[in-house]
Design a protein around this motif. Structure first.
Motif, PDB file in Angstrom:
ATOM      1  N   THR A   1      55.345  13.535  36.683  1.00  0.00           N
ATOM      2  CA  THR A   1      55.860  14.529  37.507  1.00  0.00           C
ATOM      3  C   THR A   1      54.790  15.168  38.545  1.00  0.00           C
ATOM      4  O   THR A   1      55.493  15.689  39.558  1.00  0.00           O
ATOM      5  CB  THR A   1      56.495  15.620  36.484  1.00  0.00           C
ATOM      6  OG1 THR A   1      55.399  16.256  35.861  1.00  0.00           O
ATOM      7  CG2 THR A   1      57.424  15.401  35.669  1.00  0.00           C
ATOM      8  N   GLY A   2      53.539  14.972  38.334  1.00  0.00           N
ATOM      9  CA  GLY A   2      52.668  15.485  39.364  1.00  0.00           C
ATOM     10  C   GLY A   2      52.891  16.698  39.419  1.00  0.00           C
ATOM     11  O   GLY A   2      52.666  17.600  38.585  1.00  0.00           O
ATOM     12  N   ASP A   3      52.652  17.076  40.724  1.00  0.00           N
ATOM     13  CA  ASP A   3      52.793  18.693  41.132  1.00  0.00           C
ATOM     14  C   ASP A   3      54.154  19.102  41.363  1.00  0.00           C
ATOM     15  O   ASP A   3      54.253  20.283  41.819  1.00  0.00           O
ATOM     16  CB  ASP A   3      52.028  18.779  42.461  1.00  0.00           C
ATOM     17  CG  ASP A   3      52.490  18.029  43.873  1.00  0.00           C
ATOM     18  OD1 ASP A   3      53.556  17.267  43.706  1.00  0.00           O
ATOM     19  OD2 ASP A   3      51.962  18.209  44.795  1.00  0.00           O
ATOM     20  N   SER A   4      55.339  18.342  40.801  1.00  0.00           N
ATOM     21  CA  SER A   4      56.498  18.798  41.168  1.00  0.00           C
ATOM     22  C   SER A   4      57.259  18.951  39.675  1.00  0.00           C
ATOM     23  O   SER A   4      57.156  18.547  38.744  1.00  0.00           O
ATOM     24  CB  SER A   4      57.292  17.830  41.981  1.00  0.00           C
ATOM     25  OG  SER A   4      56.527  17.587  43.254  1.00  0.00           O
ATOM     26  N   GLU A   5      58.130  19.960  39.694  1.00  0.00           N
ATOM     27  CA  GLU A   5      59.276  20.135  38.828  1.00  0.00           C
ATOM     28  C   GLU A   5      60.513  19.289  38.930  1.00  0.00           C
ATOM     29  O   GLU A   5      60.689  19.016  40.268  1.00  0.00           O
ATOM     30  CB  GLU A   5      59.829  21.590  38.412  1.00  0.00           C
ATOM     31  CG  GLU A   5      60.227  22.100  39.883  1.00  0.00           C
ATOM     32  CD  GLU A   5      60.530  23.712  39.587  1.00  0.00           C
ATOM     33  OE1 GLU A   5      60.350  24.260  38.516  1.00  0.00           O
ATOM     34  OE2 GLU A   5      60.772  24.214  40.929  1.00  0.00           O
ATOM     35  N   TRP A   6      61.163  18.903  37.931  1.00  0.00           N
ATOM     36  CA  TRP A   6      62.195  17.932  38.016  1.00  0.00           C
ATOM     37  C   TRP A   6      63.436  18.278  37.167  1.00  0.00           C
ATOM     38  O   TRP A   6      63.215  18.645  36.030  1.00  0.00           O
ATOM     39  CB  TRP A   6      61.780  16.256  37.584  1.00  0.00           C
ATOM     40  CG  TRP A   6      60.776  15.989  38.949  1.00  0.00           C
ATOM     41  CD1 TRP A   6      59.477  16.014  38.587  1.00  0.00           C
ATOM     42  CD2 TRP A   6      61.002  15.077  39.954  1.00  0.00           C
ATOM     43  NE1 TRP A   6      58.758  15.430  39.545  1.00  0.00           N
ATOM     44  CE2 TRP A   6      59.654  14.877  40.452  1.00  0.00           C
ATOM     45  CE3 TRP A   6      62.047  14.907  40.705  1.00  0.00           C
ATOM     46  CZ2 TRP A   6      59.338  14.268  41.635  1.00  0.00           C
ATOM     47  CZ3 TRP A   6      61.898  14.089  41.843  1.00  0.00           C
ATOM     48  CH2 TRP A   6      60.577  13.652  42.271  1.00  0.00           C
ATOM     49  N   ILE A   7      64.660  18.043  37.617  1.00  0.00           N
ATOM     50  CA  ILE A   7      65.798  18.001  36.668  1.00  0.00           C
ATOM     51  C   ILE A   7      66.265  16.592  36.666  1.00  0.00           C
ATOM     52  O   ILE A   7      66.434  15.947  37.764  1.00  0.00           O
ATOM     53  CB  ILE A   7      66.653  18.911  37.388  1.00  0.00           C
ATOM     54  CG1 ILE A   7      66.359  20.541  36.942  1.00  0.00           C
ATOM     55  CG2 ILE A   7      68.160  18.615  36.841  1.00  0.00           C
ATOM     56  CD1 ILE A   7      67.384  21.398  37.375  1.00  0.00           C
ATOM     57  N   VAL A   8      66.556  16.067  35.608  1.00  0.00           N
ATOM     58  CA  VAL A   8      67.433  14.652  35.337  1.00  0.00           C
ATOM     59  C   VAL A   8      68.674  14.954  35.243  1.00  0.00           C
ATOM     60  O   VAL A   8      69.188  15.628  34.116  1.00  0.00           O
ATOM     61  CB  VAL A   8      66.816  13.907  34.247  1.00  0.00           C
ATOM     62  CG1 VAL A   8      67.230  12.650  33.946  1.00  0.00           C
ATOM     63  CG2 VAL A   8      65.170  13.873  34.092  1.00  0.00           C
ATOM     64  N   LEU A   9      69.459  14.655  35.966  1.00  0.00           N
ATOM     65  CA  LEU A   9      70.946  14.710  36.045  1.00  0.00           C
ATOM     66  C   LEU A   9      71.622  13.731  36.129  1.00  0.00           C
ATOM     67  O   LEU A   9      71.938  12.684  36.945  1.00  0.00           O
ATOM     68  CB  LEU A   9      71.292  15.718  37.452  1.00  0.00           C
ATOM     69  CG  LEU A   9      72.719  15.819  37.604  1.00  0.00           C
ATOM     70  CD1 LEU A   9      73.242  16.983  36.763  1.00  0.00           C
ATOM     71  CD2 LEU A   9      73.214  16.043  39.153  1.00  0.00           C
TER      72      LEU A   9
END
Length: 312
Positions: free
Chosen positions: A57-65
């Motif tokens: 993910t590195g420096d980011s937040e993510w949503i798996v949709l």
């Protein structure tokens, strides 16, 4: 991340037809480096039956949709089983939030397509499951301005550090993202500075592919983006600034778009300003009915406990 084709002036293109933003395993791969901005990102991951994909993910937040199909999402030593859905015009879906600075594996027994909506962020929040039955389904507008908004990660419905994401369904022949509005200035209490990505799916009619139109007009701020795009299934539009809207669905072809937004403001908020020439439209909505074709669907019943809880 992938490299968006250059635009006429050498910068990132704002309309990315299906396939033109593909990179590696992703059919769409757009982020700060390719969009030329600071925060918002979108990847679309197709997986064959039995397929899997691991990323950092590195420096980011993510949503798996899930856009179609179901999957498992493993991050921070936890695994979430996402039921998913047959497609975006069929139902609301569950989803998983994964934090920055972690390794994520998405695996699908039956195969499918999965949107990874991301934003550069500062806080590292815990990995979490988002149940489908908790997604607020809103009807916005009236008459031919009616649309359905699935507020799965709106600013006031699901906690993220920077990321805001919603789904919009527009019946064929209707206008959405209307009146035109903008969020390209930081005006406390009035307007947020947010980059925005639109990712489109267009329903066919009797097997015939559909289309729609999307407009972005200069606001006098940022890069003065000026775009009229004929959008088709799988297209993506980047909105760094400007008045955006309408998004128009051709008659007979329902339109879906996934909105991904993020910005630098201290407050995670979706604050918009309507175009002064068209703001009157919103005042005509109270007390008038929405398009009878909506809602296209509502949130399902309670999610089974074995899906709501992380797997061991």
């Amino acid at each position: 991340m992938g490299v968006a084709p250059p635009g006429p002036s050498g910068g990132a293109r704002r309309h990315l037809p299906a396939g033109t933003a593909a990179h590696g395993p992703y059919s769409v791969d757009v982020g700060p480096a390719t969009a030329g901005w600071g925060h918002a990102a979108l990847r679309v991951l197709p997986l064959p039956p039995g397929g899997h994909h691991t990323y950092d993910t590195g420096d980011s937040e993510w949503i798996v949709l899930p856009l179609s199909g179901g999957c498992t999402v493993t991050a921070d030593g936890r695994t979430f089983r996402l039921t998913g859905r047959p497609g975006v015009f069929h139902s609301v879906t569950d989803f998983a939030y994964v934090p920055r600075e972690t390794r994520v594996t998405v695996a699908s027994r039956g195969g499918g397509r999965f949107a990874l909506a991301g934003a550069r962020c500062e806080r590292r929040l815990p990995a979490r499951y988002g149940p489908a039955d908790a997604v607020p389904v809103e009807l916005r507008g009236t008459g031919t301005c009616s649309r359905q908004v699935n507020n799965f990660a709106a600013a006031d419905t699901f906690d993220c550090d920077r990321l805001i994401a919603v789904e919009v369904l527009t019946p064929g022949g209707n206008w959405s993202s209307y009146p035109p509005h903008k969020h390209d200035e930081e005006r406390p209490g009035e307007e947020s500075l947010l980059e925005e990505i639109y990712h489109f799916e267009i329903a066919p009619h009797d097997g015939t592919p559909g289309f729609g139109y999307h407009r972005v007009s200069p606001s006098g701020h940022g890069r003065n983006t000026d775009l009229v795009a004929e959008v088709r299934d799988g297209d993506t539009v980047l909105v760094p600034d400007g008045w955006h809207g309408p998004s128009i669905a051709a008659p007979g072809h329902d339109m879906y778009y996934l909105n991904v937004m993020a910005g630098p403001g201290a407050e995670r908020a979706w604050l918009i300003r309507d175009h002064p020439d068209h703001a009157w439209v919103r005042a005509t909505w109270p007390g008038r009915p929405a398009d009878p074709r909506l809602p296209r669907y509502s949130a399902p019943g309670p999610t089974p406990p074995d899906h709501r809880a992380p797997a061991p």
